[in-house]
Motif scaffolding. Structure first.
Motif, short mmCIF file in Angstrom:
data_model
loop_
_atom_site.label_atom_id
_atom_site.label_comp_id
_atom_site.label_asym_id
_atom_site.label_seq_id
_atom_site.Cartn_x
_atom_site.Cartn_y
_atom_site.Cartn_z
N THR A 144 6.18 -89.97 -95.36
CA THR A 144 5.46 -88.97 -96.15
C THR A 144 6.25 -88.56 -97.40
OG1 THR A 144 6.34 -87.13 -94.81
CG2 THR A 144 4.17 -88.00 -94.19
N ARG A 145 7.56 -88.77 -97.38
CA ARG A 145 8.37 -88.45 -98.56
C ARG A 145 8.18 -89.46 -99.68
NH1 ARG A 145 12.57 -84.89 -98.24
NH2 ARG A 145 14.15 -86.28 -99.10
N THR A 146 7.49 -90.58 -99.38
CA THR A 146 7.18 -91.56 -100.42
C THR A 146 5.79 -91.32 -101.02
OG1 THR A 146 6.08 -93.19 -98.98
CG2 THR A 146 8.49 -93.30 -99.10
N LEU A 147 5.04 -90.38 -100.48
CA LEU A 147 3.67 -90.11 -100.95
C LEU A 147 3.70 -89.25 -102.22
CD1 LEU A 147 1.94 -89.38 -97.52
CD2 LEU A 147 1.65 -91.41 -98.96
N PRO A 148 2.61 -89.29 -103.01
CA PRO A 148 2.59 -88.50 -104.26
C PRO A 148 2.74 -87.00 -104.01
CG PRO A 148 0.48 -89.67 -103.90
CD PRO A 148 1.41 -90.12 -102.84
N VAL A 149 3.53 -86.36 -104.87
CA VAL A 149 3.74 -84.91 -104.74
C VAL A 149 2.74 -84.14 -105.60
CG1 VAL A 149 6.19 -85.16 -104.19
CG2 VAL A 149 5.48 -84.86 -106.57
N GLU A 182 4.91 -81.31 -99.71
CA GLU A 182 5.58 -80.52 -98.67
C GLU A 182 6.76 -81.29 -98.06
OE1 GLU A 182 3.41 -77.79 -98.40
OE2 GLU A 182 5.06 -76.71 -97.46
N ALA A 183 6.55 -82.58 -97.83
CA ALA A 183 7.60 -83.39 -97.17
C ALA A 183 8.83 -83.51 -98.04
CB ALA A 183 7.06 -84.77 -96.82
N ASN A 184 8.63 -83.47 -99.37
CA ASN A 184 9.78 -83.54 -100.27
C ASN A 184 10.41 -82.17 -100.46
OD1 ASN A 184 10.29 -86.36 -101.39
ND2 ASN A 184 8.07 -86.19 -101.43
N ALA A 185 9.57 -81.12 -100.50
CA ALA A 185 10.10 -79.77 -100.72
C ALA A 185 10.79 -79.23 -99.47
CB ALA A 185 8.98 -78.83 -101.14
N ASN A 186 10.21 -79.50 -98.30
CA ASN A 186 10.74 -78.90 -97.07
C ASN A 186 10.52 -79.82 -95.86
OD1 ASN A 186 11.51 -77.27 -94.95
ND2 ASN A 186 10.56 -75.42 -95.80
N GLN A 241 11.78 -90.02 -82.70
CA GLN A 241 11.95 -90.97 -83.81
C GLN A 241 10.62 -91.35 -84.46
OE1 GLN A 241 15.02 -91.70 -85.01
NE2 GLN A 241 13.91 -92.59 -86.72
N VAL A 242 9.53 -91.34 -83.70
CA VAL A 242 8.22 -91.65 -84.28
C VAL A 242 7.87 -90.61 -85.34
CG1 VAL A 242 5.75 -91.92 -83.81
CG2 VAL A 242 7.43 -92.79 -82.16
N GLY A 243 8.07 -89.35 -85.01
CA GLY A 243 7.81 -88.27 -85.96
C GLY A 243 8.74 -88.35 -87.17
N VAL A 244 9.97 -88.73 -86.92
CA VAL A 244 10.94 -88.85 -88.01
C VAL A 244 10.55 -90.00 -88.95
CG1 VAL A 244 13.37 -89.36 -88.53
CG2 VAL A 244 12.79 -87.83 -86.63
N ASP A 245 10.06 -91.09 -88.37
CA ASP A 245 9.58 -92.22 -89.18
C ASP A 245 8.41 -91.77 -90.06
OD1 ASP A 245 11.48 -93.73 -87.89
OD2 ASP A 245 10.07 -94.87 -86.65
N VAL A 246 7.46 -91.02 -89.47
CA VAL A 246 6.32 -90.52 -90.25
C VAL A 246 6.84 -89.63 -91.38
CG1 VAL A 246 4.26 -89.06 -90.21
CG2 VAL A 246 4.69 -90.67 -88.34
N LEU A 247 7.78 -88.77 -91.06
CA LEU A 247 8.34 -87.87 -92.08
C LEU A 247 8.96 -88.68 -93.22
CD1 LEU A 247 9.14 -85.00 -93.01
CD2 LEU A 247 11.23 -85.24 -91.65
N ALA A 248 9.71 -89.72 -92.88
CA ALA A 248 10.34 -90.55 -93.92
C ALA A 248 9.27 -91.17 -94.81
CB ALA A 248 11.20 -91.64 -93.27
#
Ligand code: HEC
Ligand code: HEC
Length: 255
Positions: free
Chosen positions: A249-254, A210-214, A240-247
């Motif tokens: 999550t984009r490294t996690l397996p899709v 999800e984090a990579n798709a949207n 920024q804390v949420g943005v860091d988490v988002l960044a």
């Protein structure tokens, strides 16, 4: 019960997909998910409004409407039925409507965004009851219209400043995001974000997927929680804390 078997029980329940906390008859969760604090803070009200904006029926444990929203443009045949009644479907995860990510793609409607809306609770409730919206009190009661108005007034994060509009790249600190994710999100989603799956066998839906798709949708959910389930919200912390988490999550397996 040992912790491991608890996790197995929870995971099994989630695999079916749309089960809400109430379906699972976990009353200790139901109050967090559907109830309200006796003295609610602004942060909590913003998140409830944010979940209503995401999906007003799941947030209130109501059935999904069958009919397509009358204001849904006939030109868009890709979407129909209850999903078209969700605020986000017309106004976008980035709150910018036609000027945002929904300017193209399967949710293209040409409808304006809500960024910068300045009406108060009374004005918003009137707006939601009238055409083109037509939400009745049964659909969105007065107190819920108020939560949405608080969300619109205080909760619209400017996503264009933290997510690259064209590439989806996120301006966050991955290391800091990993620290937050491993100590909070992982309790439900697992360390690699794959403990819950809202996809199917062919196309799994994990946090990383999800984090990579949207990323816009995922930032909205990180800040406000996910409708109808006991997911936490990071609203009380700096954006920024949420943005860091988002960044992270984009490294996690899709897959
Ligand atoms: C089916 C599409 C659709 C849905 C769903 C929808 N809206 Fe709208 N909304 C519109 C249209 C159309 C307008 C008028 C703006 C325009 O013409 O582009 C509008 C305008 C608005 C405005 C701006 C008014 C102004 O004067 O700036 C707000 C705020 C708003 N909607 C909130 C919501 C909220 C909150 C929800 C969910 C409870 C919602 N909308 C759901 C179609 C929709
Ligand atoms: C207390 C448990 C819990 C915690 C903690 C939690 N979540 Fe969730 N989350 C859920 C549940 C349950 C769902 C719904 C899954 C489903 O639909 O099957 C969900 C859904 C999601 C979804 C997307 C669902 C969709 O349909 O698009 C994302 C993305 C997500 N969580 C990310 C996160 C992140 C990032 C964190 C940490 C900030 C987090 N979650 C913390 C329980 C949790």
């Amino acid at each position: 019960m040992p912790i491991n078997s608890k996790i197995v029980v929870l995971t099994t329940c989630f695999v079916a997909g749309a089960a809400t906390a109430k379906d699972r008859d976990e009353s200790y969760h139901a109050d967090f998910v559907f109830g309200a604090p006796a003295e609610s803070t602004e942060a909590w009200e913003v998140t409830r409004g944010g979940r209503l904006y995401d999906n007003w029926y799941a947030t209130q444990d109501m059935d999904k409407p069958e009919d397509t929203h009358p204001a849904w443009p006939a030109s868009n045949v890709k979407k129909s039925g209850g999903v078209t009644t969700r605020c986000k479907s017309c106004h976008g995860w980035d709150y910018r409507g036609a000027d945002g990510k929904y300017g193209s793609g399967s949710y293209q409607t040409g409808i304006a965004g809500v960024m910068g809306y300045s009406g108060d609770a009374t004005a918003l409730e009137a707006l939601l009851r009238a055409e083109p919206h037509g939400y009745s009190e049964d659909m969105i009661p007065k107190d819920h219209a108020q939560y949405i108005s608080t969300f619109l007034a205080k909760g619209l994060d400017d996503m264009n400043t933290v997510i690259n509009f064209d590439t989806g790249e996120v301006a966050g600190n991955i290391q800091n995001g990993a620290a937050v994710f491993q100590t909070t999100c992982a309790s439900c989603h697992g360390f690699d974000g794959r403990a819950l799956d809202w996809g199917d066998a062919d196309e799994p839906g994990y946090v990383g997927t999800e984090a990579n798709a949207n990323p816009w949708e995922v930032l909205h959910k990180i800040r406000n929680g996910h409708p109808g389930v006991e997911m936490i919200a990071l609203r009380a912390f700096d954006l920024q804390v949420g943005v860091d988490v988002l960044a992270f999550t984009r490294t996690l397996p899709v897959k």
